[in-house]
Motif scaffolding. Sequence first.
Motif, PDB file in Angstrom:
ATOM      1  N   GLY A 123       0.767  -1.235   0.000  1.00  0.00           N
ATOM      2  CA  GLY A 123       0.000   0.000   0.000  1.00  0.00           C
ATOM      3  C   GLY A 123       0.798   1.286   0.000  1.00  0.00           C
ATOM      4  N   TRP A 124       2.122   1.190   0.111  1.00  0.00           N
ATOM      5  CA  TRP A 124       2.953   2.393   0.081  1.00  0.00           C
ATOM      6  C   TRP A 124       3.309   2.668  -1.376  1.00  0.00           C
ATOM      7  CZ3 TRP A 124       6.143   4.039   4.681  1.00  0.00           C
ATOM      8  CH2 TRP A 124       5.610   3.545   5.873  1.00  0.00           C
ATOM      9  N   ASN A 125       2.327   3.058  -2.155  1.00  0.00           N
ATOM     10  CA  ASN A 125       2.497   3.160  -3.598  1.00  0.00           C
ATOM     11  C   ASN A 125       1.759   4.373  -4.145  1.00  0.00           C
ATOM     12  OD1 ASN A 125      -0.299   2.339  -3.991  1.00  0.00           O
ATOM     13  ND2 ASN A 125       0.381   0.291  -3.425  1.00  0.00           N
ATOM     14  N   GLY A 126       1.582   4.410  -5.454  1.00  0.00           N
ATOM     15  CA  GLY A 126       0.974   5.554  -6.114  1.00  0.00           C
ATOM     16  C   GLY A 126      -0.464   5.811  -5.727  1.00  0.00           C
ATOM     17  N   LYS A 127      -1.119   4.823  -5.147  1.00  0.00           N
ATOM     18  CA  LYS A 127      -2.486   5.028  -4.676  1.00  0.00           C
ATOM     19  C   LYS A 127      -2.497   5.816  -3.369  1.00  0.00           C
ATOM     20  CE  LYS A 127      -3.964   0.801  -6.905  1.00  0.00           C
ATOM     21  NZ  LYS A 127      -4.332  -0.603  -6.735  1.00  0.00           N
ATOM     22  N   ARG A 128      -1.369   5.830  -2.678  1.00  0.00           N
ATOM     23  CA  ARG A 128      -1.195   6.579  -1.425  1.00  0.00           C
ATOM     24  C   ARG A 128       0.150   7.308  -1.531  1.00  0.00           C
ATOM     25  NH1 ARG A 128      -2.011   2.117   3.019  1.00  0.00           N
ATOM     26  NH2 ARG A 128      -2.383   3.852   4.417  1.00  0.00           N
ATOM     27  N   VAL A 129       0.104   8.453  -2.165  1.00  0.00           N
ATOM     28  CA  VAL A 129       1.330   9.164  -2.542  1.00  0.00           C
ATOM     29  C   VAL A 129       2.201   9.526  -1.343  1.00  0.00           C
ATOM     30  CG1 VAL A 129       2.233  11.190  -3.747  1.00  0.00           C
ATOM     31  CG2 VAL A 129       0.237  10.032  -4.641  1.00  0.00           C
ATOM     32  N   GLY A 130       1.608   9.888  -0.247  1.00  0.00           N
ATOM     33  CA  GLY A 130       2.389  10.216   0.943  1.00  0.00           C
ATOM     34  C   GLY A 130       3.212   9.029   1.415  1.00  0.00           C
ATOM     35  N   PHE A 131       2.599   7.860   1.389  1.00  0.00           N
ATOM     36  CA  PHE A 131       3.328   6.648   1.773  1.00  0.00           C
ATOM     37  C   PHE A 131       4.397   6.301   0.735  1.00  0.00           C
ATOM     38  CE2 PHE A 131      -0.391   6.009   4.490  1.00  0.00           C
ATOM     39  CZ  PHE A 131       0.209   5.601   5.678  1.00  0.00           C
ATOM     40  N   ALA A 132       4.076   6.509  -0.539  1.00  0.00           N
ATOM     41  CA  ALA A 132       5.078   6.260  -1.588  1.00  0.00           C
ATOM     42  C   ALA A 132       6.290   7.167  -1.374  1.00  0.00           C
ATOM     43  CB  ALA A 132       4.475   6.482  -2.964  1.00  0.00           C
TER      44      ALA A 132
END
Length: 188
Positions: A123-132
């Motif tokens: 989930g740390w990916n482009g769907k959740r930019v802050g995590f990415a």
Amino acid sequence: MSQIEMHAPAGFSPLNLDSRSLPVRAAAVIFGTFILALTSQVEVPMIPVPITLQTLVVPLIGALYGWRLGALTVLAWLGEAMVGMPVLAGGSGGIMAFAGPTAGYLASFPIIAALTGYLAERGWNGKRVGFAFASFLAANALCLVMGTLWLSSLIGMEKAIAFGATPFLIGAVIKSALGAAILKAASR
């Protein structure tokens, strides 16, 4: 009686390489090593370590390919370097690159590719930019720590921090933001 189910977060695989055939995955590895070799040539010469696009592309390959194939791609690229192919910064290659001032950074690359791939799959990916962004920043920080520790064995800790970490901090933030933006675009 109720049963508690654990659900893994939705995976992130814009290239969907895990479900592809072996020849397609092999082609992806070859393409990845080519991109790594190409972006290694984009550098700002500094002493003792140049600024390159490697710390953008290595974690990006991990995030796009997945942790296993991403790490394998980076290891293949480092293998090319070990046998003397001119795939590292400045067109260098050969076993001596793995004993010189950049060895710690090179050693970190498969680890940071695996790290961003692992986090992207969770989930740390482009769907959740802050995590990415955070995953790229963690990868860049790990690279700087490993590189600086190795460099300190050659020139001392104070100089290693001054020349092997500090000049790269702003670039790490910028590359992390760019990596997150690329993942955001890939998630579409």
